[in-house]
Design a protein around this motif. Structure first.
Motif, PDB file in Angstrom:
ATOM      1  N   UNK A   1       0.837  -1.195   0.000  1.00 36.67           N
ATOM      2  CA  UNK A   1       0.000   0.000   0.000  1.00 36.67           C
ATOM      3  C   UNK A   1       0.876   1.251   0.000  1.00 36.67           C
ATOM      4  N   UNK A   2       0.416   2.290  -0.671  1.00 42.41           N
ATOM      5  CA  UNK A   2       1.167   3.549  -0.655  1.00 42.41           C
ATOM      6  C   UNK A   2       1.306   4.045   0.784  1.00 42.41           C
ATOM      7  N   UNK A   3       2.425   4.593   1.136  1.00 41.11           N
ATOM      8  CA  UNK A   3       3.566   4.973   0.297  1.00 41.11           C
ATOM      9  C   UNK A   3       4.645   3.898   0.219  1.00 41.11           C
ATOM     10  N   UNK A   4       4.309   2.665   0.498  1.00 41.99           N
ATOM     11  CA  UNK A   4       5.289   1.588   0.579  1.00 41.99           C
ATOM     12  C   UNK A   4       5.415   0.783  -0.712  1.00 41.99           C
ATOM     13  N   UNK A   5       5.106   1.401  -1.837  1.00 48.78           N
ATOM     14  CA  UNK A   5       5.271   0.747  -3.126  1.00 48.78           C
ATOM     15  C   UNK A   5       6.694   0.960  -3.615  1.00 48.78           C
TER      16      UNK A   5
ATOM     17  N   UNK B   1      10.093 -18.216   4.046  1.00 49.16           N
ATOM     18  CA  UNK B   1      10.431 -16.795   3.982  1.00 49.16           C
ATOM     19  C   UNK B   1      11.330 -16.411   5.158  1.00 49.16           C
ATOM     20  N   UNK B   2      12.299 -15.557   4.894  1.00 48.41           N
ATOM     21  CA  UNK B   2      13.183 -15.066   5.952  1.00 48.41           C
ATOM     22  C   UNK B   2      12.417 -14.072   6.835  1.00 48.41           C
ATOM     23  N   UNK B   3      12.985 -13.735   7.957  1.00 46.52           N
ATOM     24  CA  UNK B   3      12.365 -12.761   8.849  1.00 46.52           C
ATOM     25  C   UNK B   3      12.195 -11.417   8.147  1.00 46.52           C
ATOM     26  N   UNK B   4      13.203 -10.994   7.415  1.00 45.23           N
ATOM     27  CA  UNK B   4      13.126  -9.726   6.685  1.00 45.23           C
ATOM     28  C   UNK B   4      11.987  -9.769   5.664  1.00 45.23           C
ATOM     29  N   UNK B   5      11.880 -10.864   4.929  1.00 44.64           N
ATOM     30  CA  UNK B   5      10.795 -11.003   3.944  1.00 44.64           C
ATOM     31  C   UNK B   5       9.438 -10.993   4.628  1.00 44.64           C
ATOM     32  N   UNK B   6       9.332 -11.670   5.751  1.00 46.04           N
ATOM     33  CA  UNK B   6       8.062 -11.676   6.489  1.00 46.04           C
ATOM     34  C   UNK B   6       7.674 -10.269   6.910  1.00 46.04           C
ATOM     35  N   UNK B   7       8.652  -9.472   7.311  1.00 45.48           N
ATOM     36  CA  UNK B   7       8.369  -8.092   7.708  1.00 45.48           C
ATOM     37  C   UNK B   7       7.942  -7.238   6.509  1.00 45.48           C
ATOM     38  N   UNK B   8       8.551  -7.491   5.357  1.00 45.81           N
ATOM     39  CA  UNK B   8       8.223  -6.726   4.149  1.00 45.81           C
ATOM     40  C   UNK B   8       6.819  -7.029   3.630  1.00 45.81           C
TER      41      UNK B   8
ATOM     42  N   UNK C   1       1.848  -6.777   7.876  1.00 48.05           N
ATOM     43  CA  UNK C   1       1.622  -5.499   8.527  1.00 48.05           C
ATOM     44  C   UNK C   1       0.701  -4.588   7.744  1.00 48.05           C
ATOM     45  N   UNK C   2       0.633  -3.360   8.195  1.00 53.94           N
ATOM     46  CA  UNK C   2      -0.318  -2.424   7.600  1.00 53.94           C
ATOM     47  C   UNK C   2       0.147  -1.878   6.256  1.00 53.94           C
ATOM     48  N   UNK C   3       1.377  -2.172   5.823  1.00 57.20           N
ATOM     49  CA  UNK C   3       1.847  -1.703   4.520  1.00 57.20           C
ATOM     50  C   UNK C   3       1.638  -2.734   3.416  1.00 57.20           C
ATOM     51  N   UNK C   4       1.085  -3.880   3.777  1.00 55.36           N
ATOM     52  CA  UNK C   4       0.815  -4.936   2.805  1.00 55.36           C
ATOM     53  C   UNK C   4      -0.610  -5.414   3.043  1.00 55.36           C
ATOM     54  N   UNK C   5      -1.382  -5.530   1.978  1.00 59.18           N
ATOM     55  CA  UNK C   5      -2.794  -5.876   2.138  1.00 59.18           C
ATOM     56  C   UNK C   5      -3.194  -7.018   1.209  1.00 59.18           C
ATOM     57  N   UNK C   6      -4.167  -7.784   1.660  1.00 57.59           N
ATOM     58  CA  UNK C   6      -4.629  -8.941   0.893  1.00 57.59           C
ATOM     59  C   UNK C   6      -5.496  -8.521  -0.291  1.00 57.59           C
ATOM     60  N   UNK C   7      -5.672  -9.444  -1.202  1.00 56.15           N
ATOM     61  CA  UNK C   7      -6.554  -9.222  -2.351  1.00 56.15           C
ATOM     62  C   UNK C   7      -7.982  -8.983  -1.852  1.00 56.15           C
ATOM     63  N   UNK C   8      -8.416  -9.756  -0.862  1.00 58.29           N
ATOM     64  CA  UNK C   8      -9.768  -9.575  -0.315  1.00 58.29           C
ATOM     65  C   UNK C   8      -9.965  -8.168   0.242  1.00 58.29           C
ATOM     66  N   UNK C   9      -8.963  -7.654   0.949  1.00 51.00           N
ATOM     67  CA  UNK C   9      -9.076  -6.288   1.485  1.00 51.00           C
ATOM     68  C   UNK C   9      -9.157  -5.252   0.369  1.00 51.00           C
ATOM     69  N   UNK C  10      -8.400  -5.453  -0.682  1.00 55.63           N
ATOM     70  CA  UNK C  10      -8.434  -4.528  -1.818  1.00 55.63           C
ATOM     71  C   UNK C  10      -9.797  -4.573  -2.497  1.00 55.63           C
ATOM     72  N   UNK C  11     -10.313  -5.772  -2.722  1.00 54.59           N
ATOM     73  CA  UNK C  11     -11.631  -5.895  -3.360  1.00 54.59           C
ATOM     74  C   UNK C  11     -12.724  -5.273  -2.489  1.00 54.59           C
ATOM     75  N   UNK C  12     -12.657  -5.469  -1.189  1.00 54.93           N
ATOM     76  CA  UNK C  12     -13.632  -4.868  -0.285  1.00 54.93           C
ATOM     77  C   UNK C  12     -13.572  -3.348  -0.355  1.00 54.93           C
ATOM     78  N   UNK C  13     -12.364  -2.794  -0.369  1.00 53.67           N
ATOM     79  CA  UNK C  13     -12.188  -1.346  -0.445  1.00 53.67           C
ATOM     80  C   UNK C  13     -12.726  -0.789  -1.774  1.00 53.67           C
ATOM     81  N   UNK C  14     -12.477  -1.494  -2.855  1.00 52.79           N
ATOM     82  CA  UNK C  14     -12.967  -1.031  -4.173  1.00 52.79           C
ATOM     83  C   UNK C  14     -14.505  -1.036  -4.176  1.00 52.79           C
ATOM     84  N   UNK C  15     -15.075  -2.105  -3.673  1.00 49.03           N
ATOM     85  CA  UNK C  15     -16.539  -2.234  -3.682  1.00 49.03           C
ATOM     86  C   UNK C  15     -17.201  -1.176  -2.810  1.00 49.03           C
TER      87      UNK C  15
END
Length: 136
Positions: free
Chosen positions: A89-93, A109-116, A119-133
């Motif tokens: 999610x912006x601004x984390x693109x 996945x490594x710990x660093x990858x899990x952190x990337x 959290x709140x800077x990465x969102x699921x497809x379901x959350x994106x679809x819900x927000x669009x709708x």
């Protein structure tokens, strides 16, 4: 297409990548810095800046990104039961061109990858679809 966008350059073959699937609307290719054994990006060929730029008319495109990305993960031997899928999610693109990450298996996945990719800077497809709708 954006002339300065690396993903637009991949679409137009100005920059090489490992492409797994392509049609008129989307492209699925290998992430340059994989977070696990299988890590692909599914992107629209139309330049969409990020998840905040999506509208209800983009819902079929998001579903195509998801469907084709999952199929490629399976073809590459990824475990769809242990898979992370989502958008930064912006601004984390890192790239200002909409891209769906599909990563498998999560357990590798490594710990660093899990952190990337949580959290709140990465969102699921379901959350994106819900927000669009919910957009007016």
């Amino acid at each position: 297409m954006s002339t300065n966008c690396i993903f637009c350059k991949i679409i137009s073959d100005e920059v090489t990548s490992t492409k797994y699937f392509e049609n008129d609307e989307l492209l699925v290719f290998k992430d340059i810095k994989p977070a696990s054994k299988v890590h692909v990006l599914a992107i629209p060929k139309k330049h969409i800046v990020n998840v905040n730029s999506l509208t209800k008319s983009d819902i079929p495109l998001i579903n195509q990104l998801l469907e084709n990305g999952k199929r490629i993960v399976e073809e590459l031997g990824g475990d769809t039961e242990d898979m992370l899928m989502g958008f930064h999610k912006p601004p984390f693109n890192s790239i200002s061109h909409l891209h769906l990450h599909l990563i498998s298996p999560c357990k590798d996945m490594s710990l660093i990858s899990r952190l990337m990719f949580c959290g709140w800077w990465f969102t699921s497809v379901d959350n994106v679809l819900t927000a669009i709708k919910s957009k007016l």
